[in-house]
Write a protein that holds these residues in place. Structure first.
Motif, PDB file in Angstrom:
ATOM      1  N   ASP A  10      10.259  -8.446   0.698  1.00 49.28           N
ATOM      2  CA  ASP A  10      10.564  -8.080   1.909  1.00 49.28           C
ATOM      3  C   ASP A  10      11.961  -7.216   1.611  1.00 49.28           C
ATOM      4  O   ASP A  10      12.449  -7.425   0.813  1.00 49.28           O
ATOM      5  CB  ASP A  10      11.045  -9.404   2.764  1.00 49.28           C
ATOM      6  CG  ASP A  10       9.433 -10.094   3.135  1.00 49.28           C
ATOM      7  OD1 ASP A  10       8.689  -9.654   3.691  1.00 49.28           O
ATOM      8  OD2 ASP A  10       9.489 -11.169   2.617  1.00 49.28           O
ATOM      9  N   ASP A  11      12.414  -6.486   2.766  1.00 48.30           N
ATOM     10  CA  ASP A  11      13.691  -5.888   2.633  1.00 48.30           C
ATOM     11  C   ASP A  11      14.598  -6.914   2.545  1.00 48.30           C
ATOM     12  O   ASP A  11      14.517  -8.018   2.919  1.00 48.30           O
ATOM     13  CB  ASP A  11      13.645  -5.148   3.976  1.00 48.30           C
ATOM     14  CG  ASP A  11      12.951  -3.979   4.156  1.00 48.30           C
ATOM     15  OD1 ASP A  11      12.128  -3.516   3.234  1.00 48.30           O
ATOM     16  OD2 ASP A  11      13.122  -3.345   5.080  1.00 48.30           O
ATOM     17  N   ALA A  66      11.934  -3.613   0.083  1.00 47.98           N
ATOM     18  CA  ALA A  66      11.043  -4.250  -0.631  1.00 47.98           C
ATOM     19  C   ALA A  66      10.538  -3.468  -1.718  1.00 47.98           C
ATOM     20  O   ALA A  66      10.248  -2.404  -1.610  1.00 47.98           O
ATOM     21  CB  ALA A  66       9.684  -4.721   0.471  1.00 47.98           C
ATOM     22  N   GLY A  67      10.510  -4.154  -2.887  1.00 51.77           N
ATOM     23  CA  GLY A  67       9.857  -3.510  -4.216  1.00 51.77           C
ATOM     24  C   GLY A  67      10.870  -2.909  -5.034  1.00 51.77           C
ATOM     25  O   GLY A  67      10.510  -2.412  -6.092  1.00 51.77           O
ATOM     26  N   ASP A 105       2.128  -5.937  -4.781  1.00 47.43           N
ATOM     27  CA  ASP A 105       1.966  -4.704  -3.714  1.00 47.43           C
ATOM     28  C   ASP A 105       3.280  -4.171  -3.235  1.00 47.43           C
ATOM     29  O   ASP A 105       3.400  -2.897  -2.916  1.00 47.43           O
ATOM     30  CB  ASP A 105       1.087  -5.214  -2.594  1.00 47.43           C
ATOM     31  CG  ASP A 105      -0.507  -5.483  -2.937  1.00 47.43           C
ATOM     32  OD1 ASP A 105      -0.791  -5.028  -4.051  1.00 47.43           O
ATOM     33  OD2 ASP A 105      -0.975  -6.123  -2.281  1.00 47.43           O
ATOM     34  N   ALA A 106       4.359  -4.935  -3.012  1.00 44.87           N
ATOM     35  CA  ALA A 106       5.284  -3.999  -2.518  1.00 44.87           C
ATOM     36  C   ALA A 106       5.890  -3.419  -3.487  1.00 44.87           C
ATOM     37  O   ALA A 106       6.680  -2.161  -3.233  1.00 44.87           O
ATOM     38  CB  ALA A 106       6.531  -5.314  -2.200  1.00 44.87           C
ATOM     39  N   TYR A 166       6.613   0.842  -2.990  1.00 42.51           N
ATOM     40  CA  TYR A 166       7.701   1.388  -3.184  1.00 42.51           C
ATOM     41  C   TYR A 166       7.813   2.554  -3.886  1.00 42.51           C
ATOM     42  O   TYR A 166       8.356   3.552  -4.070  1.00 42.51           O
ATOM     43  CB  TYR A 166       8.878   0.382  -3.590  1.00 42.51           C
ATOM     44  CG  TYR A 166      10.073   0.933  -4.089  1.00 42.51           C
ATOM     45  CD1 TYR A 166      11.020   1.491  -2.971  1.00 42.51           C
ATOM     46  CD2 TYR A 166      10.684   1.188  -5.246  1.00 42.51           C
ATOM     47  CE1 TYR A 166      12.228   1.997  -2.956  1.00 42.51           C
ATOM     48  CE2 TYR A 166      11.855   1.934  -5.357  1.00 42.51           C
ATOM     49  CZ  TYR A 166      12.592   2.394  -4.304  1.00 42.51           C
ATOM     50  OH  TYR A 166      13.765   2.897  -4.369  1.00 42.51           O
ATOM     51  N   VAL A 167       6.869   2.518  -5.260  1.00 45.51           N
ATOM     52  CA  VAL A 167       6.789   3.484  -6.168  1.00 45.51           C
ATOM     53  C   VAL A 167       6.041   4.912  -5.687  1.00 45.51           C
ATOM     54  O   VAL A 167       6.574   5.703  -5.691  1.00 45.51           O
ATOM     55  CB  VAL A 167       5.876   2.999  -7.469  1.00 45.51           C
ATOM     56  CG1 VAL A 167       5.361   4.009  -8.252  1.00 45.51           C
ATOM     57  CG2 VAL A 167       6.963   1.885  -8.128  1.00 45.51           C
TER      58      VAL A 167
END
Length: 179
Positions: free
Chosen positions: A92-93, A129-130, A166-167, A171-172
């Protein structure tokens, strides 16, 4: 206004600024391209700040608490400081609003280089997130911060490597679209 710069590779005390020589500053637009957002607020009126309430409503930050990070206020201080400084990501953020004191958030850029973001009273930041990141106090060894969340808080940090989440994949993909 927030100040950010590329870090040197020195193994010196993590609480020092670690600026490259010559200095390579990073602006708000470059941070936005990484998904990092910043606001400057009046921390003296955080309990009744219409600007903070507006941001919370727009971004659905429904849950908050306050953490004080200092030797005399945080149980297991040394252990927590080490943990915060381990490179990690969240699903999460991560939203932090500095109410008093100061410290650094370090984030990775698109080439995997560290950018150090100096945060002090009144600064609010959102890390997506990520994103791989870490936190440390500066040499004053004190920060009081509001933590904000969308819904119930999730405290889990996943140390690098954590590319299978997944996050991280999302992000990528976001970074590729902003290139």
């Amino acid at each position: 206004m927030v100040e950010a710069w590329y870090m040197d590779e020195s193994a010196d005390d993590q609480r020092k600024p670690h600026r490259l020589e010559p200095d390579r500053p990073v602006g708000l637009e470059q941070l936005r391209q990484l998904g990092v957002f910043y606001w400057k607020l009046d921390a003296d009126k955080y309990e009744n700040d219409p600007e903070l309430e507006k941001i919370r409503k727009e971004r659905n930050y429904s849950w908050t608490d306050i953490i004080t990070i200092s030797k005399d206020k945080l149980p297991n201080y040394e252990e927590k400081i080490k943990m915060f400084y381990e490179e990690h990501l969240h699903l999460d953020d991560e939203i932090r609003y500095i109410l008093d004191g100061s410290g650094y958030f370090d984030v990775r850029d698109k080439e995997d280089k560290w950018i150090r973001i100096f945060m002090e009273k009144g600064d609010m930041i959102t890390l997506p997130a990520g994103i791989y990141h870490r936190f440390t106090l500066d040499e004053k060894n004190y920060v009081k911060a509001m933590r904000l969340f969308v819904g119930e808080p999730v405290w889990t940090a996943y140390n690098r490597p954590a590319d299978h989440f997944d996050a991280r994949g999302q992000y990528v993909k976001f970074l590729a679209q902003t290139a």
